[in-house]
Design a protein around this motif. Sequence first.
Motif, PDB file in Angstrom:
ATOM      1  N   GLY A 160      15.811   1.024   4.450  1.00  0.00           N
ATOM      2  CA  GLY A 160      14.183   1.216   5.231  1.00  0.00           C
ATOM      3  C   GLY A 160      13.227   0.268   4.693  1.00  0.00           C
ATOM      4  N   GLU A 161      12.287   0.293   5.115  1.00  0.00           N
ATOM      5  CA  GLU A 161      11.001  -0.596   4.883  1.00  0.00           C
ATOM      6  C   GLU A 161      10.654  -0.147   3.549  1.00  0.00           C
ATOM      7  OE1 GLU A 161       8.054  -0.533   7.767  1.00  0.00           O
ATOM      8  OE2 GLU A 161       9.205  -1.397   9.261  1.00  0.00           O
ATOM      9  N   ALA A 162      10.153  -1.369   2.946  1.00  0.00           N
ATOM     10  CA  ALA A 162       9.563  -1.099   1.388  1.00  0.00           C
ATOM     11  C   ALA A 162       8.465  -0.167   1.473  1.00  0.00           C
ATOM     12  CB  ALA A 162       9.193  -2.523   1.083  1.00  0.00           C
ATOM     13  N   VAL A 163       8.549   0.740   0.583  1.00  0.00           N
ATOM     14  CA  VAL A 163       7.365   1.721   0.326  1.00  0.00           C
ATOM     15  C   VAL A 163       6.576   1.127  -0.899  1.00  0.00           C
ATOM     16  CG1 VAL A 163       6.630   4.059  -0.064  1.00  0.00           C
ATOM     17  CG2 VAL A 163       8.824   3.679   0.981  1.00  0.00           C
ATOM     18  N   THR A 164       5.247   0.742  -0.409  1.00  0.00           N
ATOM     19  CA  THR A 164       4.234  -0.121  -1.521  1.00  0.00           C
ATOM     20  C   THR A 164       3.144   0.823  -1.760  1.00  0.00           C
ATOM     21  OG1 THR A 164       3.168  -1.174   0.070  1.00  0.00           O
ATOM     22  CG2 THR A 164       5.225  -2.204  -0.507  1.00  0.00           C
ATOM     23  N   ILE A 165       2.647   0.198  -2.810  1.00  0.00           N
ATOM     24  CA  ILE A 165       1.141   0.749  -3.124  1.00  0.00           C
ATOM     25  C   ILE A 165       0.426  -0.112  -3.896  1.00  0.00           C
ATOM     26  CG2 ILE A 165       1.815   1.591  -5.489  1.00  0.00           C
ATOM     27  CD1 ILE A 165       0.398   4.104  -5.089  1.00  0.00           C
ATOM     28  N   ALA A 175       2.534   8.895  -7.539  1.00  0.00           N
ATOM     29  CA  ALA A 175       3.556  10.131  -7.422  1.00  0.00           C
ATOM     30  C   ALA A 175       3.634  10.808  -6.092  1.00  0.00           C
ATOM     31  CB  ALA A 175       3.071  11.140  -8.578  1.00  0.00           C
ATOM     32  N   GLN A 176       2.458  10.911  -5.557  1.00  0.00           N
ATOM     33  CA  GLN A 176       2.032  11.655  -4.229  1.00  0.00           C
ATOM     34  C   GLN A 176       2.883  10.888  -3.308  1.00  0.00           C
ATOM     35  OE1 GLN A 176      -2.289  11.764  -3.842  1.00  0.00           O
ATOM     36  NE2 GLN A 176      -2.193  13.501  -4.913  1.00  0.00           N
ATOM     37  N   ARG A 177       2.686   9.587  -3.164  1.00  0.00           N
ATOM     38  CA  ARG A 177       3.368   8.617  -2.195  1.00  0.00           C
ATOM     39  C   ARG A 177       4.786   8.659  -2.427  1.00  0.00           C
ATOM     40  NH1 ARG A 177       0.970   3.012  -0.113  1.00  0.00           N
ATOM     41  NH2 ARG A 177      -0.706   4.620   0.042  1.00  0.00           N
ATOM     42  N   MET A 178       5.600   8.758  -3.574  1.00  0.00           N
ATOM     43  CA  MET A 178       6.766   8.724  -3.710  1.00  0.00           C
ATOM     44  C   MET A 178       7.434  10.044  -3.437  1.00  0.00           C
ATOM     45  SD  MET A 178       6.816   7.046  -7.711  1.00  0.00           S
ATOM     46  CE  MET A 178       8.841   7.458  -7.908  1.00  0.00           C
ATOM     47  N   THR A 179       6.527  11.263  -3.394  1.00  0.00           N
ATOM     48  CA  THR A 179       7.042  12.325  -2.993  1.00  0.00           C
ATOM     49  C   THR A 179       7.058  12.680  -1.381  1.00  0.00           C
ATOM     50  OG1 THR A 179       6.167  13.642  -4.704  1.00  0.00           O
ATOM     51  CG2 THR A 179       6.816  15.262  -2.826  1.00  0.00           C
ATOM     52  N   GLU A 180       5.943  11.887  -0.801  1.00  0.00           N
ATOM     53  CA  GLU A 180       5.812  11.783   0.639  1.00  0.00           C
ATOM     54  C   GLU A 180       6.778  11.208   1.320  1.00  0.00           C
ATOM     55  OE1 GLU A 180       2.720   9.539   3.767  1.00  0.00           O
ATOM     56  OE2 GLU A 180       2.214  10.021   1.770  1.00  0.00           O
ATOM     57  N   HIS A 181       7.478  10.082   0.813  1.00  0.00           N
ATOM     58  CA  HIS A 181       8.371   9.165   1.074  1.00  0.00           C
ATOM     59  C   HIS A 181       9.752   9.496   0.508  1.00  0.00           C
ATOM     60  CE1 HIS A 181       5.788   6.506   3.527  1.00  0.00           C
ATOM     61  NE2 HIS A 181       4.797   6.720   2.811  1.00  0.00           N
ATOM     62  N   SER A 184      12.702   6.924  -4.953  1.00  0.00           N
ATOM     63  CA  SER A 184      12.534   7.151  -6.442  1.00  0.00           C
ATOM     64  C   SER A 184      11.880   5.804  -7.103  1.00  0.00           C
ATOM     65  CB  SER A 184      14.042   7.250  -7.043  1.00  0.00           C
ATOM     66  OG  SER A 184      14.885   6.028  -6.790  1.00  0.00           O
ATOM     67  N   SER A 185      11.313   5.065  -6.208  1.00  0.00           N
ATOM     68  CA  SER A 185      10.686   3.970  -6.827  1.00  0.00           C
ATOM     69  C   SER A 185       9.510   3.384  -5.620  1.00  0.00           C
ATOM     70  CB  SER A 185      11.564   2.693  -7.077  1.00  0.00           C
ATOM     71  OG  SER A 185      12.043   2.433  -5.907  1.00  0.00           O
ATOM     72  N   LEU A 186       8.588   2.651  -6.314  1.00  0.00           N
ATOM     73  CA  LEU A 186       7.486   2.113  -5.622  1.00  0.00           C
ATOM     74  C   LEU A 186       7.301   0.750  -5.985  1.00  0.00           C
ATOM     75  CD1 LEU A 186       4.518   4.730  -5.464  1.00  0.00           C
ATOM     76  CD2 LEU A 186       6.150   4.290  -3.538  1.00  0.00           C
ATOM     77  N   LEU A 187       6.973  -0.265  -4.827  1.00  0.00           N
ATOM     78  CA  LEU A 187       6.695  -1.476  -5.203  1.00  0.00           C
ATOM     79  C   LEU A 187       5.171  -1.733  -5.282  1.00  0.00           C
ATOM     80  CD1 LEU A 187       9.228  -3.461  -3.150  1.00  0.00           C
ATOM     81  CD2 LEU A 187       9.338  -2.828  -5.324  1.00  0.00           C
ATOM     82  N   VAL A 188       4.762  -2.114  -6.365  1.00  0.00           N
ATOM     83  CA  VAL A 188       3.259  -2.353  -6.543  1.00  0.00           C
ATOM     84  C   VAL A 188       2.842  -3.599  -6.081  1.00  0.00           C
ATOM     85  CG1 VAL A 188       1.453  -2.226  -8.183  1.00  0.00           C
ATOM     86  CG2 VAL A 188       3.402  -0.851  -8.487  1.00  0.00           C
ATOM     87  N   VAL A 189       1.962  -3.849  -5.312  1.00  0.00           N
ATOM     88  CA  VAL A 189       1.443  -5.122  -4.500  1.00  0.00           C
ATOM     89  C   VAL A 189       0.079  -5.519  -4.773  1.00  0.00           C
ATOM     90  CG1 VAL A 189       3.230  -4.753  -2.736  1.00  0.00           C
ATOM     91  CG2 VAL A 189       0.940  -3.928  -2.528  1.00  0.00           C
ATOM     92  N   ARG A 190      -0.243  -6.838  -4.619  1.00  0.00           N
ATOM     93  CA  ARG A 190      -1.382  -7.235  -4.810  1.00  0.00           C
ATOM     94  C   ARG A 190      -1.495  -8.296  -3.525  1.00  0.00           C
ATOM     95  NH1 ARG A 190       0.378 -10.275  -9.634  1.00  0.00           N
ATOM     96  NH2 ARG A 190      -0.924  -8.560 -10.901  1.00  0.00           N
ATOM     97  N   THR A 205       8.797   3.584 -11.339  1.00  0.00           N
ATOM     98  CA  THR A 205      10.024   4.492 -10.780  1.00  0.00           C
ATOM     99  C   THR A 205       9.759   5.900 -11.418  1.00  0.00           C
ATOM    100  OG1 THR A 205      11.080   3.981 -13.100  1.00  0.00           O
ATOM    101  CG2 THR A 205      11.707   2.646 -10.880  1.00  0.00           C
ATOM    102  N   ASP A 206      10.572   6.779 -11.065  1.00  0.00           N
ATOM    103  CA  ASP A 206      10.478   8.151 -11.420  1.00  0.00           C
ATOM    104  C   ASP A 206      10.384   8.041 -13.056  1.00  0.00           C
ATOM    105  OD1 ASP A 206      10.334   9.548  -9.094  1.00  0.00           O
ATOM    106  OD2 ASP A 206      12.387   9.760  -9.024  1.00  0.00           O
TER     107      ASP A 206
END
Length: 630
Positions: A160-165, A175-181, A184-190, A205-206
């Motif tokens: 699927g598409e990248a889940v970012t924050i 943690a809320q976004r990881m639960t929502e989607h 087990s990992s989120l990409l941190v972006v700027r 990651t978790d």
Amino acid sequence: MTMQDEQFEILAFLASHEPFRELDGPTLQRLAESVDVRYFKGGSPIVEFGQDAQFWHIVRSGVVEVFRRDGTLYNRVTEGAYFGEFGLLHRKRVRFPARAAEDTLLYLVPEPVFTQLFETHELFADKVEIEDRTRLRQAVLRQQTDSGLLSADVQSLLQGEAVTIPESATAREAAQRMTEHDVSSLLVVRPDPDTGRPVLAGIVTDRDIRSRLVAGCRDMDTPVVRIATQDVIAIDHNRLVFEAMMLMLRHNVHHLPVLAKREPVGVLAMSDIVRLESQSSLFVVAGINRAASVEELAVLAREARASFVKMVEGDLSSRIVGSTLSAIGRAFKQRLLELAEQRFGPPPVPYCFLALGSMARQEQLVVTDQDNALILDNSYDEAVHDAYFEQLARFVCDGLAQCGYAYCTGGVMASNRQWRQPLRVWEARFREWIENPTPESLLHSNIFFDIDGVAGRTEWADSLRAMVARHARAHPRFLASMARNALLRTPPLGFFKDFVLEVDGRHSAAINLKRRGTAPLSDLIRVHALGIGSEALNSFDRLDEVVEAGALPPGRGPALHDALEFISMVRIRNQARDLKGGREPDNSIEPDQLSEFERKSLRDAFTILSHAQDYLKFRFQSARGPERPR
């Protein structure tokens, strides 16, 4: 139409098409009598991948589409054309599935009839094999086609598409976004300062939330960037799954961000690749990383061999097999070093543990010994520090021996004090070997100029490799000496291009495919690479750079690539066959174990090696420096 009339029609049809014109009348008659005629309705399958190859197929009328293993179209054949010879010549299994693109009538030649024709009628065999490509090229192309999902691009595995924050978010929001989607990992972006588009700043990651936030007693409003891994290993979306696997193995990461034009498009998880194969090499490495003792590691060595057999049965290329086994070997070394530090305490000065030879080149197989060494910090004092490093090195070398990596008969191991020295000593040695080559130093150069850092200050290995690349090309006498050294091992071909056999281990008359094939090939490729200042390690990578630099005559680079790939694969398959038969594998093979096609292809590969050695001698024939290709 009577049976006799039908056979007469078959005979007339065959006699009017290549390659059957090469056959004499009686042989052609017997062939026509053996043919089975079958009709296939348009859209119906003819053969499926992996099934027993029972027939050679000749198109009497209609159109047949032949596909690669991944489902892409390989060829369309019409009246008078044929297909299925690849499977008949390679393990008697269908390599390319085929279906009738329209209503089609086929002549089916039984496998025993085809094999007998192929082995007894040379002109017919050459026509079948070659067409517009050489026999060896066909063999290698077939291998590349069969390399399966590991040869697909990374994007094909993304779920699927990248889940970012954004990096400004808090750990709570992460943690809320990881639960929502349910990830087990989120990409941190700027935001990129030039385009404003999101670029990768880190990954959380978790495990990071558990170990860095909860166990670290941090507040939930801690900025997510403080618990994220910021020095991120990532891969481009159009790279191969195999390359992604190598990055995960090398850096021991379970989540690999995928980028397209620097923008995150997804995350490849270890589980995504493990799904590709049972007995996955990633699974083996994960077990190595968890092992609590040398005894547990020794058990996993059997799993590594099972993974090797699985890769060979999956028809993966020698490049993938060698790189994967090298990564497994690195993991054994890394875990042994961690266990050693747990036993003996932290090192008194920084160090870099080195892989040498085939492991450094990412060309290691199951029949191998251990070549390793230690670079120590320049603050190293032998009287004060050597007792520690002797214990560490002996623990690692003994552990490797228990895991199936035999002790080096030449003593090139970190347990030998000669091969654990400060960085300044290694730099001085490398310069001396290049500036004043001797028979002994040339042997060392062949081993130590294939050098890669496994653990610790791995940048020291990189700096030594860069120094060799700069220094060697400036010393033509050294290159000429290395070239002469690379000519000492010759391919096993006699005056009339027949195989020269030797008594080798348990074989009474065999060819040592490493000593007489892959080793001299990697030696001559190394010399060409040194001549252009290449820092590449893998022989295929070196060859690519040599070709790009224009250091070989046209066509010589691809021929060398095919020769190295084919000899390597014969060697690999022979070792896998030994393992499955309960025998200890080795590097030797008796030509009688090969099909006629494989024997001819192997002879082609050795001939290419012979010609390449002639050219190496010409190019580096004097101390004046390398000649340009003519």
